[in-house]
Structures are given as structure tokens and as C-alpha cells.
Motif scaffolding. Sequence first.
Motif, mmCIF file in Angstrom:
data_model
loop_
_atom_site.group_PDB
_atom_site.id
_atom_site.type_symbol
_atom_site.label_atom_id
_atom_site.label_comp_id
_atom_site.label_asym_id
_atom_site.label_seq_id
_atom_site.Cartn_x
_atom_site.Cartn_y
_atom_site.Cartn_z
ATOM 1 N N ARG A 133 0.856 -1.177 0.000
ATOM 2 C CA ARG A 133 0.000 0.000 0.000
ATOM 3 C C ARG A 133 0.892 1.227 0.000
ATOM 4 N NH1 ARG A 133 -0.796 2.880 4.636
ATOM 5 N NH2 ARG A 133 0.094 2.029 6.537
ATOM 6 N N ILE A 134 0.394 2.277 -0.571
ATOM 7 C CA ILE A 134 1.143 3.525 -0.596
ATOM 8 C C ILE A 134 0.907 4.230 0.727
ATOM 9 C CG2 ILE A 134 1.381 5.758 -1.731
ATOM 10 C CD1 ILE A 134 0.535 4.330 -4.328
ATOM 11 N N ARG A 135 1.992 4.582 1.377
ATOM 12 C CA ARG A 135 1.893 5.234 2.676
ATOM 13 C C ARG A 135 2.184 6.724 2.544
ATOM 14 N NH1 ARG A 135 5.687 1.315 6.030
ATOM 15 N NH2 ARG A 135 6.443 0.756 3.997
ATOM 16 N N ASP A 136 1.643 7.478 3.449
ATOM 17 C CA ASP A 136 1.905 8.904 3.511
ATOM 18 C C ASP A 136 3.324 9.110 4.036
ATOM 19 O OD1 ASP A 136 1.583 11.694 5.159
ATOM 20 O OD2 ASP A 136 0.323 11.604 3.362
ATOM 21 N N LEU A 137 3.964 10.184 3.611
ATOM 22 C CA LEU A 137 5.332 10.460 4.055
ATOM 23 C C LEU A 137 5.451 10.523 5.573
ATOM 24 C CD1 LEU A 137 6.595 13.148 1.509
ATOM 25 C CD2 LEU A 137 7.342 10.786 1.722
ATOM 26 N N ASP A 138 4.415 11.000 6.223
ATOM 27 C CA ASP A 138 4.453 11.116 7.686
ATOM 28 C C ASP A 138 4.536 9.752 8.379
ATOM 29 O OD1 ASP A 138 4.166 13.941 7.497
ATOM 30 O OD2 ASP A 138 2.005 13.669 7.197
ATOM 31 N N GLU A 139 4.116 8.680 7.708
ATOM 32 C CA GLU A 139 4.117 7.338 8.291
ATOM 33 C C GLU A 139 5.462 6.631 8.176
ATOM 34 O OE1 GLU A 139 0.680 4.725 7.349
ATOM 35 O OE2 GLU A 139 0.128 6.369 6.007
ATOM 36 N N LEU A 140 6.395 7.183 7.413
ATOM 37 C CA LEU A 140 7.636 6.470 7.106
ATOM 38 C C LEU A 140 8.744 6.666 8.136
ATOM 39 C CD1 LEU A 140 7.828 7.046 3.255
ATOM 40 C CD2 LEU A 140 6.983 5.050 4.485
ATOM 41 N N GLY A 141 8.501 7.464 9.163
ATOM 42 C CA GLY A 141 9.534 7.678 10.165
ATOM 43 C C GLY A 141 10.605 8.659 9.721
ATOM 44 N N ILE A 142 10.263 9.483 8.755
ATOM 45 C CA ILE A 142 11.200 10.480 8.248
ATOM 46 C C ILE A 142 11.060 11.741 9.100
ATOM 47 C CG2 ILE A 142 11.804 11.872 6.230
ATOM 48 C CD1 ILE A 142 10.578 9.638 4.515
ATOM 49 N N GLU A 143 12.186 12.400 9.318
ATOM 50 C CA GLU A 143 12.188 13.635 10.106
ATOM 51 C C GLU A 143 11.176 14.625 9.533
ATOM 52 O OE1 GLU A 143 13.989 14.320 12.873
ATOM 53 O OE2 GLU A 143 14.760 12.274 12.818
ATOM 54 N N PRO A 144 10.396 15.297 10.398
ATOM 55 C CA PRO A 144 9.377 16.246 9.930
ATOM 56 C C PRO A 144 9.913 17.332 8.994
ATOM 57 C CG PRO A 144 9.098 15.820 12.264
ATOM 58 C CD PRO A 144 10.379 15.146 11.858
ATOM 59 N N ASP A 145 11.140 17.805 9.258
ATOM 60 C CA ASP A 145 11.726 18.832 8.385
ATOM 61 C C ASP A 145 11.930 18.300 6.970
ATOM 62 O OD1 ASP A 145 11.793 20.398 10.627
ATOM 63 O OD2 ASP A 145 13.972 20.315 10.889
#
Length: 176
Positions: A133-145
Amino acid sequence: FELGDETAALENFTAVISEALRLGATDVHIYLREPLSEICYRIDNTVTEIGRHQPMTYDTAKRMLSVAYNWTEGNNSLKGEFNTRTIQPKSFSTDITNIKTGEKQSVSLRLETSPEHVNGHAKCTIRVSTVNRIRDLDELGIEPDVVAISKQVMNLPNGMLLVSGPTGSGKTTFLH
């Protein structure tokens, strides 16, 4: 693995990719050697030699790769030339039955062949990518900046976003 016709070549290819899915491998490395080719799988960033237990002759491996490189929208054949010195990288998506779960799974495959690897033997690498499934960038554990900058860049009318990193670091997941 020792079957000779086009159907057998397709079955061999499907079995190799199904095994990659079962093992959770990200890549399949096929070393075209005579008399026996070797199939290895990259699992958790380590290339294993699992394929040594299921050897495949050079001709069988070459027929299998010919089918894979001539894959067009689900149609495949041995009619196209498979020359390790002139073959171009190939990408396509297909459904493969996962041996582990028995379910059909959509996979993206990227094939690249180098004409000579160790000791003059050709090597084909197949990148196996599954996207459940395609996940939102916020779900990937990437730094908010980084998420904020990435979203800004993706909304620009032109330009480029460069994504780099080692094998298994999440580049493909990020891009999906």
C-alpha cells in the motif's frame, strides 16, 4: 529447473521470483556460468548462496532470462535476442504467486545484466519490489523537516528531487 521450452522458462522465472518473495529478498543475483549457473538472494543486505542447492544449467538460465527480458504486458517469449553484452535494463510489473502465503502478489521487477562479472561470467540482478500500500510520508519515520521540504519540492512545477542511500534504506518505499 531443467525444462527446455518457453513455458518451462516462464515457470523457472516465476519460481525464482516466488522464492525471493518467500525469503523476503530484495534482489536476485543470477551468475551465468557453465556448466551450472548460480542463483543467490539478497536478504537483509546480505547475498546468500541459497541457489547453490537448486542449480540451473547455463542454457536453462539464459532461456529463463530471455523470457524475462522479453516480457511485455504479460506476454513473453524466447524470440528476442538475449546477448549479455547488448541487453538493456528492463523494468516491468506483474503478479506472482507468493509461495509462502499462496496469494498473488503484485511485484515490480527491474532487471540489469552486466556482461562480465567475476572470472568473465555474466551476472543478472533482478530487483524485486513489492508495494502493499502507498503510505503517507508522515508514516515512514522520516524527520518532519525532511517531509516538509520533500512536499514543497514535489509541488514545484519543475526541478528534481534526488533520493539516494544504501541498499535496503527505503528509497523505493519513499518514492512510492
